[in-house]
Design a protein around this motif. Structure first.
Motif, mmCIF file in Angstrom:
data_model
loop_
_atom_site.group_PDB
_atom_site.id
_atom_site.type_symbol
_atom_site.label_atom_id
_atom_site.label_comp_id
_atom_site.label_asym_id
_atom_site.label_seq_id
_atom_site.Cartn_x
_atom_site.Cartn_y
_atom_site.Cartn_z
ATOM 1 N N ILE A 21 0.854 -1.185 0.000
ATOM 2 C CA ILE A 21 0.000 0.000 0.000
ATOM 3 C C ILE A 21 0.892 1.236 0.000
ATOM 4 O O ILE A 21 1.825 1.327 0.797
ATOM 5 N N PRO A 22 0.647 2.197 -0.891
ATOM 6 C CA PRO A 22 1.478 3.406 -0.936
ATOM 7 C C PRO A 22 1.477 4.138 0.404
ATOM 8 O O PRO A 22 0.480 4.124 1.131
ATOM 9 N N ASP A 23 2.582 4.790 0.707
ATOM 10 C CA ASP A 23 2.711 5.501 1.976
ATOM 11 C C ASP A 23 1.666 6.593 2.123
ATOM 12 O O ASP A 23 1.217 6.881 3.236
ATOM 13 N N GLU A 24 1.279 7.206 1.007
ATOM 14 C CA GLU A 24 0.365 8.337 1.065
ATOM 15 C C GLU A 24 -1.101 7.911 1.098
ATOM 16 O O GLU A 24 -1.993 8.747 1.020
ATOM 17 N N GLN A 29 -8.465 3.208 1.320
ATOM 18 C CA GLN A 29 -8.393 3.952 0.057
ATOM 19 C C GLN A 29 -7.861 3.070 -1.070
ATOM 20 O O GLN A 29 -8.343 3.143 -2.207
ATOM 21 N N SER A 30 -6.864 2.240 -0.783
ATOM 22 C CA SER A 30 -6.318 1.338 -1.799
ATOM 23 C C SER A 30 -7.380 0.358 -2.266
ATOM 24 O O SER A 30 -7.485 0.045 -3.458
ATOM 25 N N LEU A 31 -8.176 -0.120 -1.327
ATOM 26 C CA LEU A 31 -9.252 -1.047 -1.659
ATOM 27 C C LEU A 31 -10.251 -0.395 -2.606
ATOM 28 O O LEU A 31 -10.704 -0.996 -3.589
ATOM 29 N N HIS A 272 36.060 18.832 -7.224
ATOM 30 C CA HIS A 272 35.593 17.551 -7.760
ATOM 31 C C HIS A 272 34.081 17.472 -7.563
ATOM 32 O O HIS A 272 33.546 17.978 -6.581
ATOM 33 N N PHE A 273 33.414 16.810 -8.508
ATOM 34 C CA PHE A 273 31.963 16.686 -8.426
ATOM 35 C C PHE A 273 31.540 15.242 -8.636
ATOM 36 O O PHE A 273 32.112 14.515 -9.452
ATOM 37 N N VAL A 274 30.542 14.844 -7.867
ATOM 38 C CA VAL A 274 29.956 13.506 -7.983
ATOM 39 C C VAL A 274 28.486 13.675 -8.344
ATOM 40 O O VAL A 274 27.759 14.412 -7.661
ATOM 41 N N PHE A 275 28.046 13.038 -9.420
ATOM 42 C CA PHE A 275 26.639 13.082 -9.825
ATOM 43 C C PHE A 275 25.959 11.785 -9.387
ATOM 44 O O PHE A 275 26.396 10.700 -9.760
ATOM 45 N N ALA A 276 24.913 11.911 -8.604
ATOM 46 C CA ALA A 276 24.141 10.746 -8.168
ATOM 47 C C ALA A 276 22.792 10.800 -8.873
ATOM 48 O O ALA A 276 22.044 11.756 -8.706
ATOM 49 N N THR A 277 22.488 9.788 -9.669
ATOM 50 C CA THR A 277 21.261 9.793 -10.460
ATOM 51 C C THR A 277 20.501 8.493 -10.227
ATOM 52 O O THR A 277 20.788 7.487 -10.874
ATOM 53 N N PRO A 278 19.562 8.473 -9.288
ATOM 54 C CA PRO A 278 18.760 7.263 -9.096
ATOM 55 C C PRO A 278 17.775 7.095 -10.223
ATOM 56 O O PRO A 278 17.544 8.002 -11.017
ATOM 57 N N GLY A 279 17.157 5.903 -10.282
ATOM 58 C CA GLY A 279 16.157 5.647 -11.307
ATOM 59 C C GLY A 279 14.819 6.238 -10.936
ATOM 60 O O GLY A 279 14.703 7.059 -10.032
ATOM 61 N N SER A 280 13.782 5.800 -11.643
ATOM 62 C CA SER A 280 12.439 6.303 -11.387
ATOM 63 C C SER A 280 11.974 5.873 -10.011
ATOM 64 O O SER A 280 12.374 4.828 -9.519
ATOM 65 N N PRO A 281 11.101 6.638 -9.367
ATOM 66 C CA PRO A 281 10.615 6.264 -8.048
ATOM 67 C C PRO A 281 9.823 4.975 -8.096
ATOM 68 O O PRO A 281 9.219 4.644 -9.114
ATOM 69 N N PRO A 282 9.845 4.233 -6.969
ATOM 70 C CA PRO A 282 9.111 2.978 -6.973
ATOM 71 C C PRO A 282 7.642 3.192 -7.274
ATOM 72 O O PRO A 282 7.051 4.147 -6.805
ATOM 73 N N PRO A 283 7.033 2.267 -8.079
ATOM 74 C CA PRO A 283 5.625 2.428 -8.391
ATOM 75 C C PRO A 283 4.758 2.132 -7.196
ATOM 76 O O PRO A 283 5.113 1.357 -6.336
ATOM 77 N N THR A 284 3.579 2.727 -7.135
ATOM 78 C CA THR A 284 2.622 2.442 -6.085
ATOM 79 C C THR A 284 1.492 1.627 -6.675
ATOM 80 O O THR A 284 1.434 1.395 -7.872
ATOM 81 N N VAL A 286 -1.433 2.511 -7.134
ATOM 82 C CA VAL A 286 -2.166 3.350 -8.083
ATOM 83 C C VAL A 286 -1.478 3.320 -9.436
ATOM 84 O O VAL A 286 -2.102 3.175 -10.482
ATOM 85 N N ARG A 287 -0.148 3.474 -9.436
ATOM 86 C CA ARG A 287 0.584 3.471 -10.703
ATOM 87 C C ARG A 287 0.468 2.101 -11.377
ATOM 88 O O ARG A 287 0.425 1.992 -12.587
ATOM 89 N N PHE A 288 0.459 0.998 -10.591
ATOM 90 C CA PHE A 288 0.325 -0.331 -11.170
ATOM 91 C C PHE A 288 -0.954 -0.403 -11.991
ATOM 92 O O PHE A 288 -0.971 -0.796 -13.142
ATOM 93 N N LEU A 289 -2.064 -0.013 -11.364
ATOM 94 C CA LEU A 289 -3.356 -0.187 -12.003
ATOM 95 C C LEU A 289 -3.504 0.714 -13.217
ATOM 96 O O LEU A 289 -4.077 0.328 -14.221
#
Length: 297
Positions: A21-24, A29-31, A272-284, A286-289
């Motif tokens: 269930i999404p944190d938000e 509500q998920s049901l 010196h610079f370090v670039f941190a680039t994570p991927g897309s946020p985990p789906p919830t 809602v996004r699955f459906l």
């Protein structure tokens, strides 16, 4: 999503451990979203929902859901129960019926479940919606091996693009950053600047943390501020210093501007610079459906 217009029952089989269930959102509500998704897809009949996993503390506020509690480590037992319930459900409901499986990683039971689903699709006019999890995105990993010791470290974090790592809150984000830098041997002063929609986020108060609020749609203004802050930070910190840019995926114009500034500082000063680039946020859930393709299965 096309569910095929039907007045027969739709059966939902939901693994709470795999498709959480999404944190938000609350359990209730998920049901409701699951029911609404089926309705939007054309289903007009009753819906039975079965949930499996750690149900501790979850209040679905409904008697229409059957809860099956399983402890961590009981994956095989849980999937066996899911399989038994699918078979029992198919025997209780006439064709055509629709099954929605929100069960993520099937584990060792994958072959058994696929065999049962194929059998029901071939011998009976059943349809199944399979909701699966894509691989989890990488967390923000900063590799700083071979970097020289820095007099100071500046962290520039775009909160809209790079969410707080899973399992952490905004309250412990700053200590997490500091500890991460200590773990790679950076023991000088650390200044942290955070950008984005920070509404409702309660960061630990600190003189070394500067919060910059930007609303949705202010992407360009936000990137301009980040550029200004990088330049200002470079003027306040002696070389060698290290900049950690947690900015996610930059547009072409922003990428060119950031690259120009950082290359200039690396060339003219010992930065010196370090670039941190994570991927897309985990789906919830809602996004699955909403991600289910339209046009049927």
């Amino acid at each position: 999503m096309c569910v095929y217009l039907s007045a027969s029952e739709a059966g939902v089989f939901w693994d709470l451990d795999e498709c959480g269930i999404p944190d938000e959102m609350t359990a209730a509500q998920s049901l409701e979203i699951i029911r609404q998704t089926l309705s939007d897809g054309g289903h007009r009949g009753p819906v039975s929902i079965r949930a499996y996993g750690d149900t501790t503390g979850l209040d679905f506020q409904s008697s229409d859901i059957k809860l099956n509690h399983f402890q961590a480590g009981e994956k095989r037992e849980k999937m066996t129960k899911v399989l038994e319930d699918i078979v029992a459900w198919s025997g209780e409901n006439p064709e055509p019926s629709v099954g929605m499986l929100m069960i993520g990683d099937l584990g060792d039971a994958e072959d058994d479940i696929i065999e049962v689903l194929d059998l029901l699709k071939i011998r009976k006019n059943y349809r199944f919606i399979i909701v699966t999890l894509p691989p989890p995105p990488p967390t923000v990993v900063i590799v700083m091996a071979d970097l020289p010791r820095a007099n100071g470290t500046g962290v520039f974090w775009d909160m809209d693009e790079c969410k707080i790592p899973e399992g952490r809150t905004e309250a412990d984000l700053v200590p997490f950053i500091r500890q991460m830098l200590l773990d790679v041997g950076l023991r000088g002063p650390v200044s942290i600047r955070i950008y984005g929609d920070l509404t409702g986020l309660d960061f630990q108060a600190s003189e070394d943390v500067k919060l910059n609020q930007f609303h949705a749609g202010e992407k360009r203004e936000k990137m301009t501020k980040i550029l200004e802050d990088i330049v200002a930070w470079s003027g306040e910190n002696p070389e060698p210093s290290l900049g950690v840019l947690v900015l996610g995926h930059l547009g072409a114009a922003d990428d060119a501007d950031i690259t120009e500034v950082t290359e200039l500082l690396k060339t003219q000063k010992n930065y010196h610079f370090v670039f941190a680039t994570p991927g897309s946020p985990p789906p919830t859930v809602v996004r699955f459906l909403r991600a289910i393709p339209r046009g049927g299965l």
